[in-house]
Write a protein that holds these residues in place. Structure first.
Motif, PDB file in Angstrom:
ATOM      1  N   PHE A 368     -13.897  -1.720  31.751  1.00 58.53           N
ATOM      2  CA  PHE A 368     -13.106  -0.565  32.168  1.00 58.53           C
ATOM      3  C   PHE A 368     -13.242   0.582  31.163  1.00 58.53           C
ATOM      4  O   PHE A 368     -13.453   1.733  31.542  1.00 58.53           O
ATOM      5  CB  PHE A 368     -11.633  -0.946  32.308  1.00 58.53           C
ATOM      6  CG  PHE A 368     -11.312  -1.668  33.588  1.00 58.53           C
ATOM      7  CD1 PHE A 368     -12.244  -1.765  34.597  1.00 58.53           C
ATOM      8  CD2 PHE A 368     -10.074  -2.262  33.766  1.00 58.53           C
ATOM      9  CE1 PHE A 368     -11.957  -2.436  35.775  1.00 58.53           C
ATOM     10  CE2 PHE A 368      -9.776  -2.942  34.941  1.00 58.53           C
ATOM     11  CZ  PHE A 368     -10.717  -3.025  35.944  1.00 58.53           C
ATOM     12  N   GLY A 369     -13.080   0.249  29.882  1.00 59.77           N
ATOM     13  CA  GLY A 369     -13.152   1.289  28.866  1.00 59.77           C
ATOM     14  C   GLY A 369     -14.514   1.929  28.786  1.00 59.77           C
ATOM     15  O   GLY A 369     -14.651   3.160  28.742  1.00 59.77           O
ATOM     16  N   VAL A 370     -15.562   1.098  28.772  1.00 54.60           N
ATOM     17  CA  VAL A 370     -16.920   1.623  28.646  1.00 54.60           C
ATOM     18  C   VAL A 370     -17.297   2.435  29.886  1.00 54.60           C
ATOM     19  O   VAL A 370     -17.869   3.525  29.775  1.00 54.60           O
ATOM     20  CB  VAL A 370     -17.915   0.465  28.419  1.00 54.60           C
ATOM     21  CG1 VAL A 370     -19.342   0.980  28.479  1.00 54.60           C
ATOM     22  CG2 VAL A 370     -17.652  -0.199  27.074  1.00 54.60           C
ATOM     23  N   VAL A 371     -16.977   1.936  31.066  1.00 52.85           N
ATOM     24  CA  VAL A 371     -17.329   2.644  32.304  1.00 52.85           C
ATOM     25  C   VAL A 371     -16.570   3.962  32.391  1.00 52.85           C
ATOM     26  O   VAL A 371     -17.133   4.991  32.813  1.00 52.85           O
ATOM     27  CB  VAL A 371     -17.047   1.753  33.528  1.00 52.85           C
ATOM     28  CG1 VAL A 371     -17.154   2.558  34.815  1.00 52.85           C
ATOM     29  CG2 VAL A 371     -18.021   0.582  33.561  1.00 52.85           C
ATOM     30  N   ALA A 372     -15.281   3.958  32.018  1.00 52.71           N
ATOM     31  CA  ALA A 372     -14.509   5.206  32.052  1.00 52.71           C
ATOM     32  C   ALA A 372     -15.140   6.248  31.141  1.00 52.71           C
ATOM     33  O   ALA A 372     -15.283   7.422  31.522  1.00 52.71           O
ATOM     34  CB  ALA A 372     -13.057   4.933  31.642  1.00 52.71           C
TER      35      ALA A 372
END
Length: 789
Positions: A368-372
């Motif tokens: 989630f963090g990396v994709v965001a």
């Protein structure tokens, strides 16, 4: 790439506050996701483990020939076990003299039943050598201080029978002490369960045979539980069964399932808000960096750097930010998930809780963090790669033509040209870089959604309590009688000092049927023209109790597919079905009841007579004195104070209030970090312009006031769509919790809208302070030299 790596490290070190704020947003979003999702999974897994260990019934059938129903059920493929027992709701008296309407449940003495077992928390299990020894369910045991050796009394229809407490237990049927789907919030001490030897249960209930069958499925049978439920219910109807309750509809399980549903909603909704805010901030920061680095980009492209290389460089900034936030966010989420699981388990008295670390949650949080970060950086990265080298190396060329909205306004309204220069500066900034203004407004909208959802839930919860106990239920207390109501008893209750009015009431458990659909509830019989209950309609009006037919809860309109005037069946406990019509629908926050005139109830169930009385007190009456006087009237065996019910509802809402407090804190953090990132970028981007104004004589304090006015103007403009979006989000959030058990109306006070907007404006003023301090320390000579080339 080594050259760009050096540039990336320098970019991360230069003005780190902007990117640190984005890292915090990612960390909060991922931590919220991990805590809420893992807590949801832990609780769900814990429930399922308890249900399996203590063999929680998949289907409960009441009424009819219980022995024949159980024998036929056990012979059906997919059924592992079926047990019979006697269950009765009867008045009880606690050691301190308090009375209540409780429930006795028959269990085999000496051995646990095949279905619906109990966990002994203290003392010993039932024994054949102690035929009057009972087990107290943990909720009533805790409230009434029942310990092994204590004595309780049970009304058997003729007299009080004294019983000895052998131990306290927890049961999967009463993890939440709900007596029915229509009474999921009993007041403390107003409902309790005693598990008693089966022969004693039959004596108390006044029956010779058991009246309930509990069926437990195999794992394979549970895979097609819907078909098995329908087949067993149809077979039981042939033996005279009345109600059939599936595991999903069992009152305690249904109530807790709503909380589990709430956890699942939180696990998605609020983390996405934070990650969206982080994405907006990353997008703003990198977009403005691309604009600032145009000359550098042009030089790199002219020196032979490929577009793909430039795209990767700016994309890696977003990935680095996302990874920096998601790693500590995952760790924080794992710690919080265990704490939330244990706190919730302790709050509802789960005898056992499961806390586990799931690789899927860790992977999802990191992703989630990396994709965001990557998605937010993608557009600025592609924009950087598309910069033509020759154009970029020329630097920034100011636009001309006077085609902006303020220029058009000045031409259209000559008087506008007489505005002070400071006012033009404040108005010109947001319109000159409209995209930059939209970025800031988007951050305001996200922050207001989170804040207003939290505050809106609080307002709506309080409005729900007021609607139920001020607008609908008008009685101050309910009196339960140990014998059918007669005129003398009603007269004595009405004449009690402090009592303003008294009305009889009857309650009949039924299953409302329409075609192949059914719903188990209670028909409440009241006198025509009752003063104790108001019938509010879904459209917001009010209607009287009809002389014919029944009013039913609005949730059944869609659940049963019926409308006003449609025929429905009322299946009674003895298996008989009577037909009536839907006279209308009522809109009530708690439960889904049916209401009818007492004469109608007597026609449907001739053996049912009013067994309770609703009373209203005189204004200013001493409630404690009235309670003592009413309890002393012959025939009264239990007293339930409506204020206690209201307090229980308030205590239940405390869970919402804790949620509100937490979300308000998180909302403030979100607002601060988003606005800090966007406003600091705005100030940094306009550094040369502001330095020029300082150089021509504009004072530092005046310049700070002008910048503050411009920023707050943008924030105020974003507050309008933010309040609208927050109102819609509040309705959607509360709608996710609506069911036949509880229905919320979205009611947000006007003051809440005002305070929410003011809170965001105050946060914005705080968030720009670091940028203003940097403005005060700017090197005017260096910035002016930069502007002149």
């Amino acid at each position: 790439m080594s050259t760009l790596n050096v540039k990336l490290r320098r970019d991360l070190r230069r003005r780190p506050g902007q990117l640190v704020s984005v890292v915090v947003l990612v960390m909060l979003g991922v931590a919220l996701f991990g805590a809420s999702y893992d807590a949801y999974r832990n609780l769900d897994a814990g429930y399922q483990a308890l249900f399996q260990k203590y063999r929680f019934a998949d289907l409960t059938l009441s009424g009819g020939d219980a022995a024949a129903i159980a024998e036929q059920a056990e012979a059906r493929p997919g059924v592992e076990a079926a047990g019979v027992r006697t269950v009765a709701d009867v008045p009880m008296r606690m050691p301190d003299g308090a009375t209540l309407v409780g429930r006795v449940v028959g269990l085999p003495a000496g051995t646990q039943p095949a279905v619906d077992r109990v966990k002994v928390l203290s003392g010993r299990y039932l024994d054949t050598a102690d035929p009057t020894g009972v087990l107290a369910e943990r909720h009533i045991a805790g409230h009434a201080h029942l310990k092994p050796g204590a004595a309780v009394s049970v009304w058997d229809g003729r007299a009080w029978r004294s019983l000895g407490v052998r131990g306290t237990v927890s049961s999967p049927e009463y993890l939440w002490p709900a007596s029915s789907r229509q009474d999921v919030l009993p007041a403390p001490g107003s409902f309790g369960v005693l598990f008693v030897p089966e022969p004693l249960a039959r004596q108390i209930a006044g029956t010779e045979k058991p009246d309930q069958v509990d069926v437990y499925y195999t794992a394979a049978g549970r895979d097609h539980a819907g078909r098995l439920d329908a087949a067993l219910t149809a077979a039981a109807r042939g033996h005279g069964a009345g109600a059939a309750v599936t595991r999903a509809e069992q009152p305690s399980n249904a109530t807790l399932a709503e909380d589990i549903k709430g956890f699942s909603e939180l696990a998605v909704m609020f983390p996405l808000l934070f990650l969206a805010a982080a994405g907006v901030a990353v997008y703003v920061v990198l977009t403005r960096r691309v604009a600032r680095d145009r000359v550098v980009i042009g030089t790199l492209r002219a020196s032979g750097f490929r577009r793909r290389t430039v795209v990767t460089h700016y994309l890696m900034t977003g990935v680095a930010v996302g990874l920096a936030g998601s790693v500590p966010g995952v760790a924080a989420g794992l710690l919080l998930a265990g704490s939330v699981t244990r706190l919730y388990g302790d709050a509802i008295g789960l005898p056992e809780t499961l806390v586990s670390v799931r690789a899927s949650t860790v992977a999802a949080g990191l992703a989630f963090g990396v994709v965001a970060g990557a998605l937010a950086a993608l557009a600025p990265a592609v924009s950087a790669a598309r910069v033509p080298p020759a154009e970029a190396m020329r630097g920034t060329v100011p636009s001309t033509g006077g085609g902006g909205p303020l220029a058009r306004l000045q031409r259209a309204v000559p008087a506008a040209g007489r505005l002070p220069a400071g006012a033009w500066l404040v108005l010109r900034g947001p319109t000159r870089q409209f995209r930059r203004t939209l970025y800031t407004m988007a951050g305001v909208v996200l922050a207001l959604v989170l804040i207003l959802v939290s505050w809106g839930v609080l307002d709506s919860s309080q409005a729900t309590v007021s609607r139920q106990f001020d607008d609908i239920q008008r009685q101050d207390a309910e009196i339960t009688l140990g014998r059918p109501l007669d005129g003398a008893t009603l007269k004595a209750l009405s004449a009690t000092q402090g009592v303003r009015a008294a009305e009889p009431s009857a309650q009949v458990p039924v299953t409302i049927t329409a075609g192949d659909k059914g719903y188990s509830t209670t028909v409440v019989g009241l006198p025509a023209g009752t003063r104790m209950h108001r019938f509010l309609t879904p459209g917001g009006g009010e209607r009287p109790l009809p002389a014919h037919g029944a009013l039913i809860g609005a949730a059944l309109r869609d659940r049963l597919g019926v409308g006003t005037g449609d025929p429905v069946g009322l299946r009674l406990g003895d298996g008989r079905t009577v037909t009536t019509t839907v006279a209308g629908f009522v809109d009530e926050p708690l439960g889904t009841f049916a209401y009818a005139d007492l004469g109608q109830v007597a026609a449907w169930a001739p053996d049912t007579e009013p067994g309770s009385v609703l009373v209203q007190f005189d204004p200013g009456a001493d409630r404690a004195a009235v309670e003592r006087a009413l309890s002393a009237v012959p025939g009264v065996v239990a007293y339930t104070d409506s204020q206690a019910l209201r307090k229980t509802m308030g205590d239940y809402m405390d869970l919402f209030y804790v949620f509100v407090a937490v979300m308000l804190v998180f909302g403030g953090l979100l607002a601060f970090t988003v606005l800090f990132a966007t406003l600091s970028v705005n100030l940094a981007e306009r550094g040369t312009e502001l330095a020029t104004l300082r150089a021509v004589g504009v004072g530092r304090r005046r310049l700070a006031r002008l910048v503050t006015a411009e920023n707050l103007l943008v924030v105020a403009a974003g507050a309008v769509p933010g309040l609208i979006a927050g109102r819609l989000a509040t309705g959607a959030f509360l709608g996710a919790f609506n069911s036949d058990l509880m229905a919320f109306h979205t009611e947000i006070r006007p003051a809440t809208f005002a305070w929410s907007a003011l809170a965001v404006i105050a946060v914005a003023a705080l968030a720009q302070r670091p940028g203003l301090r940097g403005l005060a320390r700017m090197d005017l000579a260096a910035l002016v030299r930069k502007r002149t080339g």
